[in-house]
Write a protein that holds these residues in place. Structure first.
Motif, PDB file in Angstrom:
ATOM      1  N   MET A   1       0.850  -1.196   0.000  1.00  0.00           N
ATOM      2  CA  MET A   1       0.000   0.000   0.000  1.00  0.00           C
ATOM      3  C   MET A   1       0.877   1.235   0.000  1.00  0.00           C
ATOM      4  N   LYS A   2       0.269   2.388  -0.385  1.00  0.00           N
ATOM      5  CA  LYS A   2       0.983   3.653  -0.328  1.00  0.00           C
ATOM      6  C   LYS A   2       0.651   4.366   0.990  1.00  0.00           C
ATOM      7  N   GLY A   3       1.669   4.982   1.564  1.00  0.00           N
ATOM      8  CA  GLY A   3       1.474   5.728   2.803  1.00  0.00           C
ATOM      9  C   GLY A   3       2.382   6.940   2.854  1.00  0.00           C
ATOM     10  N   ILE A   4       2.006   7.903   3.692  1.00  0.00           N
ATOM     11  CA  ILE A   4       2.817   9.103   3.904  1.00  0.00           C
ATOM     12  C   ILE A   4       3.655   8.854   5.139  1.00  0.00           C
ATOM     13  N   VAL A   5       4.956   8.706   4.944  1.00  0.00           N
ATOM     14  CA  VAL A   5       5.837   8.313   6.037  1.00  0.00           C
ATOM     15  C   VAL A   5       6.812   9.428   6.373  1.00  0.00           C
ATOM     16  N   LEU A   6       7.279   9.387   7.607  1.00  0.00           N
ATOM     17  CA  LEU A   6       8.299  10.324   8.054  1.00  0.00           C
ATOM     18  C   LEU A   6       9.652   9.924   7.470  1.00  0.00           C
ATOM     19  N   ASN A   7      10.368  10.914   6.927  1.00  0.00           N
ATOM     20  CA  ASN A   7      11.720  10.689   6.413  1.00  0.00           C
ATOM     21  C   ASN A   7      12.536  11.941   6.698  1.00  0.00           C
ATOM     22  N   SER A   8      13.310  11.916   7.764  1.00  0.00           N
ATOM     23  CA  SER A   8      14.057  13.097   8.197  1.00  0.00           C
ATOM     24  C   SER A   8      15.120  13.533   7.203  1.00  0.00           C
ATOM     25  N   LYS A   9      15.470  12.651   6.257  1.00  0.00           N
ATOM     26  CA  LYS A   9      16.500  12.989   5.273  1.00  0.00           C
ATOM     27  C   LYS A   9      15.908  13.590   3.999  1.00  0.00           C
ATOM     28  N   HIS A  10      14.604  13.497   3.842  1.00  0.00           N
ATOM     29  CA  HIS A  10      13.931  14.042   2.658  1.00  0.00           C
ATOM     30  C   HIS A  10      13.787  15.557   2.812  1.00  0.00           C
ATOM     31  N   PRO A  11      13.881  16.327   1.721  1.00  0.00           N
ATOM     32  CA  PRO A  11      13.730  17.792   1.832  1.00  0.00           C
ATOM     33  C   PRO A  11      12.423  18.223   2.500  1.00  0.00           C
ATOM     34  N   ASP A  12      11.342  17.479   2.237  1.00  0.00           N
ATOM     35  CA  ASP A  12      10.040  17.802   2.840  1.00  0.00           C
ATOM     36  C   ASP A  12       9.823  17.118   4.186  1.00  0.00           C
ATOM     37  N   LYS A  13      10.745  16.229   4.568  1.00  0.00           N
ATOM     38  CA  LYS A  13      10.696  15.463   5.820  1.00  0.00           C
ATOM     39  C   LYS A  13       9.602  14.399   5.828  1.00  0.00           C
ATOM     40  N   ILE A  14       8.793  14.353   4.781  1.00  0.00           N
ATOM     41  CA  ILE A  14       7.821  13.279   4.596  1.00  0.00           C
ATOM     42  C   ILE A  14       7.882  12.854   3.137  1.00  0.00           C
ATOM     43  N   GLU A  15       7.414  11.650   2.865  1.00  0.00           N
ATOM     44  CA  GLU A  15       7.354  11.187   1.482  1.00  0.00           C
ATOM     45  C   GLU A  15       6.270  10.127   1.350  1.00  0.00           C
ATOM     46  N   ILE A  16       5.775   9.965   0.133  1.00  0.00           N
ATOM     47  CA  ILE A  16       4.814   8.912  -0.177  1.00  0.00           C
ATOM     48  C   ILE A  16       5.603   7.719  -0.703  1.00  0.00           C
ATOM     49  N   LYS A  17       5.404   6.590  -0.072  1.00  0.00           N
ATOM     50  CA  LYS A  17       6.140   5.398  -0.503  1.00  0.00           C
ATOM     51  C   LYS A  17       5.329   4.149  -0.212  1.00  0.00           C
ATOM     52  N   GLU A  18       5.761   3.048  -0.782  1.00  0.00           N
ATOM     53  CA  GLU A  18       5.120   1.760  -0.530  1.00  0.00           C
ATOM     54  C   GLU A  18       5.457   1.281   0.887  1.00  0.00           C
ATOM     55  N   VAL A  19       4.442   0.843   1.595  1.00  0.00           N
ATOM     56  CA  VAL A  19       4.607   0.347   2.961  1.00  0.00           C
ATOM     57  C   VAL A  19       3.941  -1.018   3.049  1.00  0.00           C
ATOM     58  N   GLU A  20       4.616  -1.952   3.678  1.00  0.00           N
ATOM     59  CA  GLU A  20       4.049  -3.288   3.860  1.00  0.00           C
ATOM     60  C   GLU A  20       3.545  -3.434   5.287  1.00  0.00           C
ATOM     61  N   LEU A  21       2.265  -3.741   5.423  1.00  0.00           N
ATOM     62  CA  LEU A  21       1.698  -3.956   6.741  1.00  0.00           C
ATOM     63  C   LEU A  21       2.025  -5.360   7.234  1.00  0.00           C
ATOM     64  N   PRO A  22       2.164  -5.530   8.545  1.00  0.00           N
ATOM     65  CA  PRO A  22       2.391  -6.874   9.079  1.00  0.00           C
ATOM     66  C   PRO A  22       1.128  -7.718   8.975  1.00  0.00           C
ATOM     67  N   ARG A  23       1.279  -8.996   9.240  1.00  0.00           N
ATOM     68  CA  ARG A  23       0.129  -9.896   9.220  1.00  0.00           C
ATOM     69  C   ARG A  23      -0.888  -9.455  10.264  1.00  0.00           C
ATOM     70  N   LEU A  24      -2.169  -9.516   9.897  1.00  0.00           N
ATOM     71  CA  LEU A  24      -3.246  -9.098  10.782  1.00  0.00           C
ATOM     72  C   LEU A  24      -3.307 -10.010  12.010  1.00  0.00           C
ATOM     73  N   LYS A  25      -3.334  -9.369  13.189  1.00  0.00           N
ATOM     74  CA  LYS A  25      -3.419 -10.137  14.437  1.00  0.00           C
ATOM     75  C   LYS A  25      -4.866 -10.564  14.698  1.00  0.00           C
ATOM     76  N   PRO A  26      -5.080 -11.566  15.534  1.00  0.00           N
ATOM     77  CA  PRO A  26      -6.440 -12.093  15.744  1.00  0.00           C
ATOM     78  C   PRO A  26      -7.442 -11.055  16.228  1.00  0.00           C
ATOM     79  N   HIS A  27      -6.989 -10.036  16.996  1.00  0.00           N
ATOM     80  CA  HIS A  27      -7.921  -9.062  17.564  1.00  0.00           C
ATOM     81  C   HIS A  27      -7.975  -7.768  16.747  1.00  0.00           C
ATOM     82  N   GLU A  28      -7.331  -7.763  15.584  1.00  0.00           N
ATOM     83  CA  GLU A  28      -7.242  -6.542  14.784  1.00  0.00           C
ATOM     84  C   GLU A  28      -8.194  -6.553  13.594  1.00  0.00           C
TER      85      GLU A  28
END
Length: 332
Positions: A1-28
């Motif tokens: 999925m795409k997400g807006i993540v913190l990146n302290s090295k990026h000029p804008d300090k945030i960036e849109i990038k692909e993020v992989e979510l962990p496996r869904l837990k039983p209570h989630e």
């Protein structure tokens, strides 16, 4: 999925990038985000003013969407429901204050500025039917903070004369709307006349420009004093607020954006039997009551603007300038 993540090295300090979510837990549950809203917390993370920041974490605490997947221990009724997410985690068992394990969604764990978010099922409430996704997204963090300040700590009544300071910010906006819906006589202050006019259009009785050095004296002459003040700034204006409280009045503050007061007149506080009370986001009980109140009173959050998440940096910059009137919302 795409997400807006913190990146302290990026000029804008945030960036849109692909993020992989962990496996869904039983209570989630896995929620497809329809809309999410900015809070000052997100901008503070971007600017390096928030503690324990982690690059690569999806920002965002406010969100609404549709439940697309559930863990094996979650009731099947949640599937397909429109929901809003309580961003307060691990509050604890006491209604009086949060536990040491208290966290807010969006740092250090992935938040709502993404196509999907995974949260425990007990963080969900059904979206109030009268709210669009973009309106509901504006509600959780600011709405919860304001609800606790106005009701749990402020113990507002219909007889109260109320002042909400700094109208235009998210929490102050909700505090004013809640106080108006509760039947109190509400006033605001702000540095911008258009924000005062907006408050009046929502049902406030009037407002004061705090850049005017005599605004407090004007408030006393016009109103005679306030029974309840909701403040998020503190600083050297804090002691001035105690001057315009009626005997027995309550000053509830949920932030200190101007820092600590350099002084406070203790004699005025004890002689006038004043209550000065701190307040934070709120408990699970506060969140449930807040959602019920919003639904019952048909409160509609004030939304400044809506833009696609691909234009998120525009929203962050507008928040940085303090130019918004209401919540800044992203759609996904």
């Amino acid at each position: 999925m795409k997400g807006i993540v913190l990146n302290s090295k990026h000029p804008d300090k945030i960036e849109i990038k692909e993020v992989e979510l962990p496996r869904l837990k039983p209570h989630e549950v896995k929620v497809k985000i329809k809309a999410a809203a900015l809070n000052h917390r997100d901008e503070w993370c971007r600017r390096g003013l928030y503690p324990a920041r982690i690059d690569g974490v999806v920002l965002g605490s406010d969100g609404t969407g549709v439940v697309e997947e559930i863990g094996e221990l979650v009731e099947k009724d949640w599937l397909g429901k429109d929901v809003i997410i309580n961003p307060a985690k691990h509050w604890g068992n006491s209604q009086k204050a949060q536990s040491e394990e208290f966290q807010i969604l969006g740092m250090p764990e992935h938040g709502t500025f993404a196509e999907y978010v995974q949260v425990p099922a007990d963080r969900l409430k059904e979206k109030p039917l009268h709210l669009k996704y973009e309106e509901a997204a504006a509600l959780p963090l600011g709405g919860l903070t304001a609800y606790r300040a106005v009701f749990t700590q402020g113990k507002i009544s219909e007889e109260d004369k109320v002042l909400v300071t700094g109208f235009g910010g998210g929490v102050a906006q909700f505090a004013a709307q809640y106080a108006i819906a509760a039947g109190a006589k509400v006033y605001v202050n702000s540095s911008k006349e258009e924000k005062i006019r907006k408050a009046i259009s929502l049902g406030a009785h009037g407002g004061f420009n705090y850049k005017d050095k005599v605004w407090a004296a004007d408030a006393i002459s016009q109103i005679g004093g306030f029974d309840l003040i909701i403040d998020g700034t503190a600083g050297d204006t804090f002691d001035d607020l105690t001057k315009i409280l009626n005997p027995g009045g309550r000053l509830i503050f949920y932030g200190a954006t101007l820092g600590n007061p350099s002084s406070i007149n203790a004699r005025r506080v004890f002689w006038n039997q004043l209550t000065i009370q701190g307040s934070t986001m709120g408990s699970d009980h506060d969140f449930e009551e807040m959602v019920n109140f919003v639904q019952e009173k048909k409160v509609i959050p004030v939304v400044d603007s809506v833009r696609p998440y691909s234009n998120a940096i525009e929203a962050f910059e507008k928040m940085s300038e303090g130019a918004q009137m209401g919540k800044l919302v992203l759609t996904f």
